[in-house]
Each structure stands twice: as C-alpha cells, then as structure tokens.
Design a protein around this motif. Structure first.
Motif, mmCIF file in Angstrom:
data_model
loop_
_atom_site.group_PDB
_atom_site.id
_atom_site.type_symbol
_atom_site.label_atom_id
_atom_site.label_comp_id
_atom_site.label_asym_id
_atom_site.label_seq_id
_atom_site.Cartn_x
_atom_site.Cartn_y
_atom_site.Cartn_z
ATOM 1 N N THR A 145 -45.265 -49.239 60.910
ATOM 2 C CA THR A 145 -45.470 -50.635 60.514
ATOM 3 C C THR A 145 -45.895 -51.477 61.700
ATOM 4 N N VAL A 146 -45.226 -51.309 62.837
ATOM 5 C CA VAL A 146 -45.570 -52.069 64.048
ATOM 6 C C VAL A 146 -46.997 -51.758 64.487
ATOM 7 N N ASN A 147 -47.362 -50.473 64.445
ATOM 8 C CA ASN A 147 -48.718 -50.081 64.856
ATOM 9 C C ASN A 147 -49.779 -50.716 63.960
ATOM 10 N N LEU A 148 -49.509 -50.730 62.654
ATOM 11 C CA LEU A 148 -50.456 -51.339 61.723
ATOM 12 C C LEU A 148 -50.596 -52.834 61.978
ATOM 13 N N VAL B 84 -52.723 -53.341 65.038
ATOM 14 C CA VAL B 84 -54.137 -53.085 64.736
ATOM 15 C C VAL B 84 -54.758 -54.272 64.008
ATOM 16 N N TYR B 85 -54.062 -54.793 62.992
ATOM 17 C CA TYR B 85 -54.581 -55.925 62.224
ATOM 18 C C TYR B 85 -54.714 -57.182 63.091
ATOM 19 N N VAL B 86 -53.725 -57.422 63.934
ATOM 20 C CA VAL B 86 -53.755 -58.610 64.794
ATOM 21 C C VAL B 86 -54.904 -58.523 65.792
ATOM 22 N N GLY C 51 -57.590 -56.668 65.560
ATOM 23 C CA GLY C 51 -58.848 -56.751 64.828
ATOM 24 C C GLY C 51 -59.191 -58.175 64.464
ATOM 25 N N GLY C 52 -58.190 -58.934 64.031
ATOM 26 C CA GLY C 52 -58.420 -60.337 63.677
ATOM 27 C C GLY C 52 -58.856 -61.161 64.863
ATOM 28 N N VAL C 53 -58.227 -60.925 66.013
ATOM 29 C CA VAL C 53 -58.585 -61.652 67.235
ATOM 30 C C VAL C 53 -60.026 -61.336 67.639
ATOM 31 N N LEU C 54 -60.396 -60.054 67.573
ATOM 32 C CA LEU C 54 -61.751 -59.652 67.945
ATOM 33 C C LEU C 54 -62.793 -60.265 67.009
ATOM 34 N N LEU C 55 -62.498 -60.274 65.708
ATOM 35 C CA LEU C 55 -63.425 -60.872 64.747
ATOM 36 C C LEU C 55 -63.572 -62.373 64.977
ATOM 37 N N ALA C 56 -62.444 -63.039 65.262
ATOM 38 C CA ALA C 56 -62.488 -64.478 65.529
ATOM 39 C C ALA C 56 -63.319 -64.774 66.773
ATOM 40 N N ALA C 57 -63.148 -63.950 67.803
ATOM 41 C CA ALA C 57 -63.900 -64.139 69.040
ATOM 42 C C ALA C 57 -65.392 -63.910 68.804
ATOM 43 N N LEU C 58 -65.710 -62.888 68.011
ATOM 44 C CA LEU C 58 -67.105 -62.589 67.705
ATOM 45 C C LEU C 58 -67.736 -63.731 66.915
ATOM 46 N N TYR C 59 -67.006 -64.269 65.937
ATOM 47 C CA TYR C 59 -67.511 -65.381 65.132
ATOM 48 C C TYR C 59 -67.734 -66.620 66.000
ATOM 49 N N ALA C 60 -66.771 -66.888 66.900
ATOM 50 C CA ALA C 60 -66.882 -68.060 67.765
ATOM 51 C C ALA C 60 -68.104 -67.960 68.677
#
Length: 207
Positions: A10-13, A16-18, A20-29
């Motif tokens: 659960t912690v690993n998932l 991964v989600y956090v 991934g979300g940070v990377l997507l937000a940075a890419l969008y910005a």
C-alpha cells in the motif's frame, strides 16, 4: 501474505501515485505556457489571413451562438476601421461548424474560412472546398440564403448536403452578421477599448 506485506504494498502504491502526480503537474506547468503561446499565435495568424491589409486586429467582445463561445473583432489600418471579423457556429447535419468570416465597412462578406467541422465525408464536408466558399465574397445579409438551383445572387446548396450548406450560410454567417450589425448599431467603433490587440456523419440530408 500478512498485514505487514499488505502495508508495504500500500505504501509503495501511494508513493508511486504521489510521485507520478508531481511529475505530471510539473510537466503541465512547463508545457501549458508553450501550448497557450502556440494557440495564440495560430489564432493571430488565422485572423490576419481574413483581412491581410490590417495592421491591427482588436477583439471587441464575446458572443455565444448555440451556447458555444465565439469572438468578434474589428480590423484597422492606419487607425481607420477597414472591416470586421466574426467567429460563429452553425449546427450542421452531424457536427457544429466553427468558422470565421470577414466583412468590410459596408457589411459585405470579404472572406470565410471553416475552422472546424465534422460533417459527412464526401457530402457535408464539401463545405471546405473553394467552389463553395468562393460564393460568399460580395454577399450582404440579404443574400446569405441557400437555394438548390444554380445562382450567383444567393448561395447554391451542395448536392446532397443542404443541411450543411444552410448551417454555414444561414445559421453561422447570416446570424453572425446580424449579431455584428446589432452590436455596432448600438455602439461606436471604439467599443470595448479595454480588450487586447492582436497584431501583425451519417449521410447528409436535403430538405
């Protein structure tokens, strides 16, 4: 699998989600300003092509045909108004047709271009061809009317695509020109000066 293993998974998932979300937000910005600038440049170029002699094209306001957001502009050369550009929407047979048209100071059509459409291939999408679009220059609001017979006074319908022809001619362009005339009739050419400047599907049926 015990409770400890489940907790680790659960912690690993979550990690991964956090991440991934940070990377997507940075890419969008990083990419969104680039996309915005590209879209803005594309819009400016499309407007300039409508009235190439204009040195400034100024947005006058917004309007909402078929509850779709559209804009309208005035074109100037040397500080003098030489025409207007209207974005409009028409309800076609299988899509909404998004277009631009330009008029001179006498409210006669100078040019029209289809920006986006999804009409039936081989029928309704013939609104894109030059032989259809070439009928509009010189027409005023009283001659934006579709007929099925050969004509130079009005707009001749595309064979098998009367609905698409009317969507462009009467729904989008005639209604757009009527809107523009009403707006200009109630205000001066210098209205909305706070606005920024832009520089320089199925087989279609017949009725």
């Amino acid at each position: 699998m015990n409770a400890k293993d489940i907790f680790k998974i659960t912690v690993n998932l979550v990690v991964v989600y956090v991440v991934g979300g940070v990377l997507l937000a940075a890419l969008y910005a990083k990419t969104s300003p680039i996309i915005f600038q590209a879209n803005q440049k594309e819009k400016e170029e499309a407007l300039q092509k409508m009235i190439p002699s204009a040195d400034t094209i100024e947005k006058l306001g917004d309007w909402y045909p078929h509850e779709k957001h559209c804009e309208y502009y005035k074109a100037q050369k040397g500080g003098e108004v030489i025409g207007y550009i209207v974005q409009s929407m028409g309800k076609g047979y299988s899509s909404y047709i998004d277009l631009l048209f330009a008029v001179d100071k006498d409210m006669k059509i100078q040019k029209m271009e289809i920006l986006k459409q999804g009409e039936t291939p081989g029928l309704g999408d013939e609104i894109m061809v030059d032989s259809f679009k070439g009928q509009f220059p010189g027409k005023d609001i009283n001659h934006l009317k579709v007929v099925k017979t050969e004509t130079t006074q009005y707009i001749q319908a595309l064979t098998g695509a009367t609905i698409s022809s009317r969507a462009v001619t009467e729904d989008a362009m005639k209604n757009g020109l009527k809107f523009l005339q009403e707006k200009l009739g109630g205000s001066s050419d210098n209205q909305d000066q706070h606005q920024p400047q832009l520089k320089g599907g199925n087989a279609d049926g017949s009725h």
